[in-house]
Design a protein around this motif. Structure first.
Motif, mmCIF file in Angstrom:
data_model
loop_
_atom_site.group_PDB
_atom_site.id
_atom_site.type_symbol
_atom_site.label_atom_id
_atom_site.label_comp_id
_atom_site.label_asym_id
_atom_site.label_seq_id
_atom_site.Cartn_x
_atom_site.Cartn_y
_atom_site.Cartn_z
ATOM 1 N N MET A 63 0.843 -1.200 0.000
ATOM 2 C CA MET A 63 0.000 0.000 0.000
ATOM 3 C C MET A 63 0.877 1.249 0.000
ATOM 4 N N ALA A 64 0.383 2.290 -0.612
ATOM 5 C CA ALA A 64 1.111 3.554 -0.685
ATOM 6 C C ALA A 64 1.177 4.191 0.702
ATOM 7 N N GLU B 181 -1.148 7.168 8.263
ATOM 8 C CA GLU B 181 -0.676 6.244 9.293
ATOM 9 C C GLU B 181 0.814 5.926 9.114
ATOM 10 N N THR B 182 1.242 5.746 7.879
ATOM 11 C CA THR B 182 2.656 5.485 7.594
ATOM 12 C C THR B 182 3.513 6.665 8.036
ATOM 13 N N PHE B 183 3.066 7.871 7.705
ATOM 14 C CA PHE B 183 3.783 9.079 8.100
ATOM 15 C C PHE B 183 3.824 9.204 9.616
ATOM 16 N N ARG C 244 -10.068 15.861 7.190
ATOM 17 C CA ARG C 244 -10.246 15.030 8.380
ATOM 18 C C ARG C 244 -9.117 14.009 8.469
ATOM 19 N N PHE C 245 -8.606 13.827 9.674
ATOM 20 C CA PHE C 245 -7.652 12.761 9.960
ATOM 21 C C PHE C 245 -8.419 11.705 10.742
ATOM 22 N N LEU C 246 -8.709 10.582 10.110
ATOM 23 C CA LEU C 246 -9.482 9.509 10.751
ATOM 24 C C LEU C 246 -8.924 8.157 10.361
ATOM 25 N N HIS C 247 -8.793 7.284 11.347
ATOM 26 C CA HIS C 247 -8.426 5.886 11.094
ATOM 27 C C HIS C 247 -7.174 5.743 10.235
ATOM 28 N N GLY C 248 -6.156 6.542 10.525
ATOM 29 C CA GLY C 248 -4.887 6.427 9.825
ATOM 30 C C GLY C 248 -4.867 7.016 8.426
ATOM 31 N N GLU C 249 -5.903 7.759 8.072
ATOM 32 C CA GLU C 249 -5.978 8.361 6.734
ATOM 33 C C GLU C 249 -6.217 9.861 6.853
ATOM 34 N N LEU C 250 -5.746 10.588 5.848
ATOM 35 C CA LEU C 250 -6.110 11.985 5.659
ATOM 36 C C LEU C 250 -7.171 11.982 4.571
ATOM 37 N N TRP C 251 -8.371 12.430 4.916
ATOM 38 C CA TRP C 251 -9.526 12.392 4.011
ATOM 39 C C TRP C 251 -9.844 13.782 3.494
ATOM 40 N N LEU C 252 -10.237 13.850 2.223
ATOM 41 C CA LEU C 252 -10.699 15.080 1.602
ATOM 42 C C LEU C 252 -12.122 14.839 1.122
ATOM 43 N N LEU D 216 0.541 10.090 0.410
ATOM 44 C CA LEU D 216 1.451 11.208 0.627
ATOM 45 C C LEU D 216 2.737 11.072 -0.166
ATOM 46 N N THR D 217 3.193 12.185 -0.727
ATOM 47 C CA THR D 217 4.501 12.230 -1.371
ATOM 48 C C THR D 217 5.449 13.173 -0.634
#
Length: 157
Positions: free
Chosen positions: A1-2, A6-8, A48-56, A126-127
């Motif tokens: 997965m990219a 959560e990775t960051f 929103r930052f939810l469940h290890g994701e940044l959502w738009l 994220l890049t």
């Protein structure tokens, strides 16, 4: 997965907490996307930052949503707030926005966020995450995180 939020966060927890706090300080932020002709478009956006994701999340058929469907690259800058204080620094996130059509994922997001219906939902890959701030009234400090690389910190006088 990219590389997602959560990775960051796992790689750089202190910087991630600062970035989330900066985005949490205000509701509206600035999203940059690419128009059909390749020129930049900037628009306001809530995140929103939810469940290890940044959502738009976006209104249906908004220009920014159509831009991201065509070319998923984006840059997102936290609202700097009033004046020149920039508490916590200037923070920016770049990456790719991937539209989410999965009804279960959208339902879970809807349950927590209660966005106006219908809406587009994008998760982010994220890049780059960048924070710029002034330290001791002397140094301009730039922190840059990229997936798979150590955090770079540059201090300038």
């Amino acid at each position: 997965m990219a590389d997602n939020w959560e990775t960051f966060t796992a790689a750089e927890p202190a910087l991630a907490a600062t970035v989330e706090a900066r985005f949490g300080a205000y509701t509206h932020h600035v999203l940059a996307t690419l128009r059909k002709d390749g020129s930049p478009r900037t628009t306001g956006l809530e995140v929103r930052f939810l469940h290890g994701e940044l959502w738009l999340g976006m209104m249906p058929n908004s220009l920014k949503a159509l831009d991201l469907r065509r070319d998923p690259r984006f840059a997102l800058q936290a609202n700097p707030g009033e004046g020149t204080g920039m508490g916590g620094g200037d923070v920016r996130i770049s990456g790719r926005a991937i539209e989410v059509d999965d009804p279960v994922t959208k339902a879970a997001y809807t349950k927590e966020v209660e966005p106006p219906q219908p809406f587009h939902l994008f998760r982010t890959e994220l890049t780059e995450v960048t924070r710029t701030y002034v330290e001791d009234d002397t140094y301009l400090v730039v922190q840059v995180w990229k997936p798979g690389q150590p955090l770079r910190t540059i201090r300038r006088t």
